[in-house]
Design an enzyme around this catalytic site. Structure first.
Site, mmCIF file in Angstrom:
data_model
loop_
_atom_site.group_PDB
_atom_site.id
_atom_site.type_symbol
_atom_site.label_atom_id
_atom_site.label_comp_id
_atom_site.label_asym_id
_atom_site.label_seq_id
_atom_site.Cartn_x
_atom_site.Cartn_y
_atom_site.Cartn_z
ATOM 1 N N LYS A 75 30.805 24.194 -15.003
ATOM 2 C CA LYS A 75 30.423 22.899 -14.425
ATOM 3 C C LYS A 75 28.947 22.985 -14.054
ATOM 4 O O LYS A 75 28.579 23.744 -13.144
ATOM 5 C CB LYS A 75 31.245 22.613 -13.169
ATOM 6 C CG LYS A 75 32.670 22.221 -13.471
ATOM 7 C CD LYS A 75 33.330 21.606 -12.249
ATOM 8 C CE LYS A 75 34.677 21.012 -12.576
ATOM 9 N NZ LYS A 75 35.453 21.675 -13.623
ATOM 10 N N ASP A 125 31.726 21.427 -19.026
ATOM 11 C CA ASP A 125 32.583 20.372 -18.474
ATOM 12 C C ASP A 125 31.728 19.136 -18.194
ATOM 13 O O ASP A 125 30.526 19.249 -17.941
ATOM 14 C CB ASP A 125 33.200 20.832 -17.137
ATOM 15 C CG ASP A 125 34.388 21.779 -17.323
ATOM 16 O OD1 ASP A 125 34.780 22.051 -18.470
ATOM 17 O OD2 ASP A 125 34.925 22.239 -16.307
ATOM 18 N N ARG A 148 35.675 18.735 -26.107
ATOM 19 C CA ARG A 148 36.962 18.521 -25.439
ATOM 20 C C ARG A 148 37.005 17.038 -25.080
ATOM 21 O O ARG A 148 36.102 16.528 -24.422
ATOM 22 C CB ARG A 148 37.083 19.342 -24.170
ATOM 23 C CG ARG A 148 38.362 18.985 -23.372
ATOM 24 C CD ARG A 148 38.373 19.611 -21.975
ATOM 25 N NE ARG A 148 38.243 21.042 -22.035
ATOM 26 C CZ ARG A 148 37.575 21.769 -21.114
ATOM 27 N NH1 ARG A 148 36.987 21.186 -20.098
ATOM 28 N NH2 ARG A 148 37.498 23.068 -21.235
ATOM 29 N N THR A 159 45.045 16.583 -22.863
ATOM 30 C CA THR A 159 45.880 15.591 -22.168
ATOM 31 C C THR A 159 47.293 16.129 -21.974
ATOM 32 O O THR A 159 47.745 16.984 -22.731
ATOM 33 C CB THR A 159 45.939 14.267 -22.966
ATOM 34 O OG1 THR A 159 46.720 13.316 -22.233
ATOM 35 C CG2 THR A 159 46.550 14.445 -24.349
ATOM 36 N N ARG A 188 40.785 16.995 -5.337
ATOM 37 C CA ARG A 188 40.495 15.978 -6.343
ATOM 38 C C ARG A 188 41.743 15.710 -7.179
ATOM 39 O O ARG A 188 42.075 14.585 -7.498
ATOM 40 C CB ARG A 188 39.339 16.435 -7.222
ATOM 41 C CG ARG A 188 38.672 15.276 -7.906
ATOM 42 C CD ARG A 188 37.444 15.628 -8.690
ATOM 43 N NE ARG A 188 37.682 16.673 -9.641
ATOM 44 C CZ ARG A 188 37.016 17.807 -9.656
ATOM 45 N NH1 ARG A 188 36.078 18.023 -8.767
ATOM 46 N NH2 ARG A 188 37.277 18.721 -10.555
HETATM 47 P P1 FDA Z 1 47.745 11.268 -17.044
HETATM 48 O O1 FDA Z 1 46.868 11.360 -15.852
HETATM 49 O O2 FDA Z 1 48.299 9.923 -17.419
HETATM 50 O O3 FDA Z 1 48.906 12.301 -16.875
HETATM 51 C C1 FDA Z 1 50.026 12.361 -17.750
HETATM 52 C C2 FDA Z 1 51.118 13.143 -17.044
HETATM 53 O O4 FDA Z 1 50.714 14.500 -16.906
HETATM 54 C C3 FDA Z 1 51.377 12.665 -15.586
HETATM 55 O O5 FDA Z 1 52.357 11.696 -15.506
HETATM 56 C C4 FDA Z 1 51.785 13.922 -14.878
HETATM 57 O O6 FDA Z 1 53.151 14.128 -15.074
HETATM 58 C C5 FDA Z 1 51.053 15.007 -15.629
HETATM 59 N N1 FDA Z 1 49.820 15.420 -14.951
HETATM 60 C C6 FDA Z 1 48.551 15.076 -15.278
HETATM 61 N N2 FDA Z 1 47.663 15.690 -14.486
HETATM 62 C C7 FDA Z 1 48.396 16.431 -13.623
HETATM 63 C C8 FDA Z 1 48.061 17.305 -12.566
HETATM 64 N N3 FDA Z 1 46.781 17.558 -12.227
HETATM 65 N N4 FDA Z 1 49.068 17.897 -11.907
HETATM 66 C C9 FDA Z 1 50.364 17.693 -12.235
HETATM 67 N N5 FDA Z 1 50.737 16.873 -13.233
HETATM 68 C C10 FDA Z 1 49.781 16.254 -13.905
HETATM 69 N N6 FDA Z 1 38.130 15.677 -16.544
HETATM 70 C C11 FDA Z 1 36.792 15.487 -16.425
HETATM 71 O O7 FDA Z 1 36.366 14.438 -15.928
HETATM 72 N N7 FDA Z 1 35.927 16.434 -16.867
HETATM 73 C C12 FDA Z 1 36.334 17.592 -17.446
HETATM 74 O O8 FDA Z 1 35.501 18.422 -17.842
HETATM 75 C C13 FDA Z 1 37.740 17.813 -17.582
HETATM 76 N N8 FDA Z 1 38.236 18.950 -18.145
HETATM 77 C C14 FDA Z 1 39.584 19.030 -18.434
HETATM 78 C C15 FDA Z 1 40.091 20.116 -19.156
HETATM 79 C C16 FDA Z 1 41.410 20.128 -19.574
HETATM 80 C C17 FDA Z 1 41.905 21.269 -20.413
HETATM 81 C C18 FDA Z 1 42.276 19.054 -19.211
HETATM 82 C C19 FDA Z 1 43.697 19.016 -19.678
HETATM 83 C C20 FDA Z 1 41.805 18.022 -18.437
HETATM 84 C C21 FDA Z 1 40.470 17.998 -18.027
HETATM 85 N N9 FDA Z 1 39.981 16.961 -17.250
HETATM 86 C C22 FDA Z 1 38.616 16.816 -17.105
HETATM 87 C C23 FDA Z 1 40.919 16.072 -16.515
HETATM 88 C C24 FDA Z 1 41.250 14.835 -17.322
HETATM 89 O O9 FDA Z 1 40.122 13.998 -17.359
HETATM 90 C C25 FDA Z 1 42.419 14.063 -16.686
HETATM 91 O O10 FDA Z 1 42.062 13.654 -15.411
HETATM 92 C C26 FDA Z 1 43.715 14.851 -16.584
HETATM 93 O O11 FDA Z 1 43.910 15.624 -17.733
HETATM 94 C C27 FDA Z 1 44.919 13.889 -16.440
HETATM 95 O O12 FDA Z 1 44.989 13.033 -17.541
HETATM 96 P P2 FDA Z 1 46.145 13.071 -18.646
HETATM 97 O O13 FDA Z 1 45.494 12.820 -19.965
HETATM 98 O O14 FDA Z 1 46.922 14.307 -18.554
HETATM 99 O O15 FDA Z 1 47.002 11.782 -18.354
#
Ligand code: FDA
Length: 303
Positions: free
Chosen positions: A89, A123, A179, A221, A283
């Site tokens: 970061k 990131d 990513r 995701t 967060r």
């Molecule tokens: P969504 O939020 O709709 O979640 C889908 C389902 O997944 C939820 O219903 C829940 O069940 C489960 N879930 C999701 N997040 C969870 C959590 N934290 N704890 C428990 N359950 C959870 N963002 C950013 O702004 N900058 C970055 O550099 C990164 N880097 C990054 C790396 C990786 C490997 C991942 C997977 C994610 C990130 N993110 C990120 C975070 C990303 O932007 C996002 O906020 C989260 O992945 C949640 O989004 P989803 O796509 O999972 O969908």
């Protein structure tokens, strides 16, 4: 609604309470904890990307310490034989205090990873960092093209245009490597899509752009509908297995990740560790207040 209220007040409670939630999403406080988490994941056929927790520092001395911690982490992880790369970061290296100093620190980290033939992911942080982080990436990608990648956020209205603008850095032999995630920071409506369906539509539009142009995406995701949408695009464009990967956060959606591995897709897990777990955890709590249920459960069980 109640979960949201509890989520916003939890950061005010003693750290011990937040730790009850955090321990499932963080490998631990030490590099040994991180190595052990990565070895367990690797044994299940999962690659890793290790992140030392910390962000938005207040003075540049902290940036130097953080850089040295990453340099040491890379030596240790390589010696341990971890199958994985690293995520950084930029605000942890003073991006918002002195962008040039931040660049020098991250350049040393990328060069260290490059010395092992490895890779650093930058990131993406909140919207005031986006231009600075794009510039940082552009510079490092020009200097060390095989060893650095960037995160892009589908909730930002600007992202598809950014992807098009960065295409001059792409070559078929050394493709751009992103990513793609939804984005985690609270942003206003003129900067970021707010509705779930709009964010998801933009996510798939960005992903389709990457596939059509030979860019390597890390599809980050846990949203089942996005995973299905990504699989449909992989099928539509007949993308070979080694031209993309799925990525998930440590401790999240283990069943979904197992189904992807069993189907033969590459899966990478983001493994955060370190002393500064409080900001990362709070967060995530605000982002996903539903997790409050499991915290309340662990509070009751721990009595
Ligand atoms: P969504 O939020 O709709 O979640 C889908 C389902 O997944 C939820 O219903 C829940 O069940 C489960 N879930 C999701 N997040 C969870 C959590 N934290 N704890 C428990 N359950 C959870 N963002 C950013 O702004 N900058 C970055 O550099 C990164 N880097 C990054 C790396 C990786 C490997 C991942 C997977 C994610 C990130 N993110 C990120 C975070 C990303 O932007 C996002 O906020 C989260 O992945 C949640 O989004 P989803 O796509 O999972 O969908």
């Amino acid at each position: 609604m109640i979960n949201r209220l509890i989520a916003s007040t939890l950061p005010l409670l003693p750290k011990r309470f937040v730790w009850l939630f955090s321990r499932s999403y963080i490998a631990g406080e030490t590099v040994e904890d991180a190595m052990s988490a990565c070895q367990t994941l690797n044994a299940d056929g999962i690659k890793t990307t290790i992140d030392i927790l910390g962000e938005f520092i207040h003075n540049l001395d902290e940036a130097e310490k953080n850089r040295d911690e990453y340099l040491s982490l890379i030596d240790i992880a390589q010696r341990t034989g971890i199958d994985g790369n690293y995520s950084v970061k930029p605000t942890m290296f003073g991006l918002l205090i002195n962008a040039e100093a931040c660049y020098s620190h991250i350049r040393r980290i990328v060069a260290k990873a490059a010395s092992y033939g490895n890779f650093i992911r930058i990131d993406m942080e909140d919207s005031k960092c986006v231009d600075l982080e794009m510039n940082l990436f552009r510079r490092l990608k020009t200097e060390l093209p095989e060893n650095v990648g960037l995160v892009v956020q589908a909730y930002l209205r600007r992202t598809l245009k950014d992807l098009k603008d960065l295409m001059d850095l792409h070559t078929p032999t050394i493709p751009l490597n992103y990513r793609l995630c939804k984005g985690i920071y609270a942003e206003p409506g003129h900067i970021a899509f707010q509705r779930h369906d709009e964010i998801n539509a933009h996510f798939l539009e960005d992903l389709e752009f990457m596939f059509r142009n030979g860019v390597y995406p890390g599809i980050a995701t846990h949203d089942r509908s996005l995973v299905d949408g990504a699989l449909a695009l992989i099928d539509k464009y007949k993308i070979p297995r080694d031209r993309y990967e799925f990525q998930m956060l440590y401790g999240v959606a283990p069943e979904l990740r197992r189904s992807l591995i069993e189907a033969g897709h590459t899966l990478r897990v983001y493994v955060p560790y370190g002393r500064h777990w409080f900001g990362y955890s709070t967060r995530r709590l605000k982002e996903n207040p539903k997790i409050v249920n499991s915290i309340v459960k662990s509070l009751l069980l721990s009595r």
